[in-house]
Design a protein around this motif. Structure first.
Motif, mmCIF file in Angstrom:
data_model
loop_
_atom_site.group_PDB
_atom_site.id
_atom_site.type_symbol
_atom_site.label_atom_id
_atom_site.label_comp_id
_atom_site.label_asym_id
_atom_site.label_seq_id
_atom_site.Cartn_x
_atom_site.Cartn_y
_atom_site.Cartn_z
ATOM 1 N N UNK A 24 -28.481 42.829 64.266
ATOM 2 C CA UNK A 24 -26.541 43.750 64.850
ATOM 3 C C UNK A 24 -26.791 44.663 65.444
ATOM 4 N N UNK A 25 -28.631 45.194 65.897
ATOM 5 C CA UNK A 25 -28.738 46.419 66.663
ATOM 6 C C UNK A 25 -29.573 46.084 68.018
ATOM 7 N N UNK A 26 -29.788 44.541 67.874
ATOM 8 C CA UNK A 26 -30.069 44.172 69.381
ATOM 9 C C UNK A 26 -30.153 44.130 70.983
ATOM 10 N N UNK A 47 -19.620 54.842 65.081
ATOM 11 C CA UNK A 47 -19.995 54.459 63.923
ATOM 12 C C UNK A 47 -20.756 53.041 63.859
ATOM 13 N N UNK A 48 -20.833 52.393 63.382
ATOM 14 C CA UNK A 48 -21.083 50.404 63.361
ATOM 15 C C UNK A 48 -20.014 49.899 62.187
ATOM 16 N N UNK A 49 -18.944 48.805 62.701
ATOM 17 C CA UNK A 49 -18.807 48.118 61.491
ATOM 18 C C UNK A 49 -20.065 46.908 61.531
ATOM 19 N N UNK A 50 -20.924 46.919 59.967
ATOM 20 C CA UNK A 50 -21.574 45.872 59.743
ATOM 21 C C UNK A 50 -21.237 45.198 58.381
ATOM 22 N N UNK A 51 -21.034 44.042 58.859
ATOM 23 C CA UNK A 51 -20.932 42.731 57.752
ATOM 24 C C UNK A 51 -19.115 43.365 56.803
ATOM 25 N N UNK A 52 -18.487 44.269 58.198
ATOM 26 C CA UNK A 52 -17.032 44.138 57.149
ATOM 27 C C UNK A 52 -17.049 45.637 56.803
ATOM 28 N N UNK A 53 -17.462 46.535 56.833
ATOM 29 C CA UNK A 53 -18.089 47.859 56.645
ATOM 30 C C UNK A 53 -18.078 48.437 58.001
ATOM 31 N N UNK A 54 -18.194 50.084 57.546
ATOM 32 C CA UNK A 54 -18.453 50.959 58.380
ATOM 33 C C UNK A 54 -19.354 51.833 57.883
#
Length: 323
Positions: free
Chosen positions: A129-131, A171-178
């Motif tokens: 995700x962060x790459x 903010x970051x949306x990771x696997x459907x969650x903030x």
């Protein structure tokens, strides 16, 4: 010992200065009699054009075709306006270097904590995700020692400081969650509250966003410039790096021949405005767009003044806009 005649101007009275055994004249000998001199020239007897002498390793060499002869040489001294331009250029360079040096020690990557991770997120998914933001040196999901289950948070580390700043700015949306990314152990987010935005006063109407961005970009990356409409003689500049913003506060700068003053962009009612440098405590109700490090209002609430797409009625005071 031989001597050569030197004058400060073509019609001036010459002073004889000594020639060294190797046939050269020392620059130090010249400047002892003519302070500030940096060269020698003479009139070509045939063309009447000026010719300059070769200077190398602090020594003037005689003309190759005639030698020193009976010529009278004239000193070359920098013009005052050129000296002033050089000084201004050096001062600007020192100012830029000073602003950069103030943050040089701060521009180091640190471990970042990722809060609110879904239980199913793996370390590989976290890294992937962060790459896109930059090279990820480390990605770790904290797990319970006994069960092996995720604890809902993890850590990441970037190799590039700007990548870290960009990640902290949103903010970051990771696997459907903030999820929120912060610098750990920051004493209730004190580090995150350093403002990236500055207030620029005494602006004139002929200054546009491009003029301000071009000038202030020499101190660091400018992410946004906001000039209110109708014109109100001030603007807001947002930097990527909060250390740059803080290093400029309290200074006067010349933009398009006009002196402008840079100060903190905090509202007058904000108690952090009374302190120079970094804020000492939380400042609730700050504009969400003011800093990527400031406290965030609940999603869906009013956001106050934005610097990108038009201004609101003022700083946001919390959910409901202070109603």
């Amino acid at each position: 010992m031989s001597y050569v005649g030197v004058a400060d101007e073509e019609a001036g009275e010459p002073i004889e200065i000594p020639i060294e055994e190797d046939g050269t004249v020392l620059l130090s000998t010249l400047t002892a009699q003519f302070p500030g001199a940096c060269g020698l020239k003479f009139r070509n007897p045939e063309t009447r054009a000026w010719r300059g002498l070769r200077l190398a390793d602090g020594r003037f060499f005689p003309p190759a075709d005639t030698g020193w002869g009976n010529l009278t040489f004239v000193t070359v001294i920098p013009k005052l306006d050129n000296v002033e331009k050089i000084r201004k250029s050096e001062d600007l360079g020192d100012l830029t270097s000073s602003a950069r040096s103030k943050r040089s020690e701060k521009n180091k990557c640190s471990d970042l904590i990722v809060l609110g991770l879904p239980w199913k997120t793996t370390e590989q998914e976290l890294r992937e995700y962060f790459e896109p933001f930059g090279e990820v040196l480390m990605a770790q999901v904290k797990k319970d020692i006994k069960t092996g289950q995720s604890k809902g948070f993890g850590f990441i580390r970037f190799s590039n400081y700007e990548s870290q700043m960009r990640v902290l700015a949103q903010r970051h949306m990771i696997d459907g969650r903030w999820c929120d990314v912060k610098i750990p152990n920051s004493k209730e987010g004190q580090i995150q509250q350093v403002p990236c935005k500055v207030f620029v006063g005494r602006c004139t109407e002929d200054m546009n966003a491009d003029d301000l961005k071009e000038y202030f970009s020499k101190f660091g990356e400018v992410t946004d410039v906001f000039i209110p409409k109708p014109f109100r003689a001030f603007s807001f500049i947002t930097f990527l790096d909060p250390e740059v913003a803080q290093s400029l506060c309290g200074e006067d700068h010349i933009v398009k021949g006009v002196s402008v003053h840079v100060s903190n962009a905090a509202p007058k009612t904000d108690p952090t405005r009374q302190h120079s440098g970094f804020p000492r405590g939380p400042a609730p109700g700050r504009d969400k767009g003011q800093s990527p490090f400031g406290p965030q209002p609940p999603y869906g609430s009013a956001a106050g003044m934005g610097v990108g797409g038009g201004g609101g009625g003022g700083w946001n005071t919390g959910p409901g806009g202070g109603q």
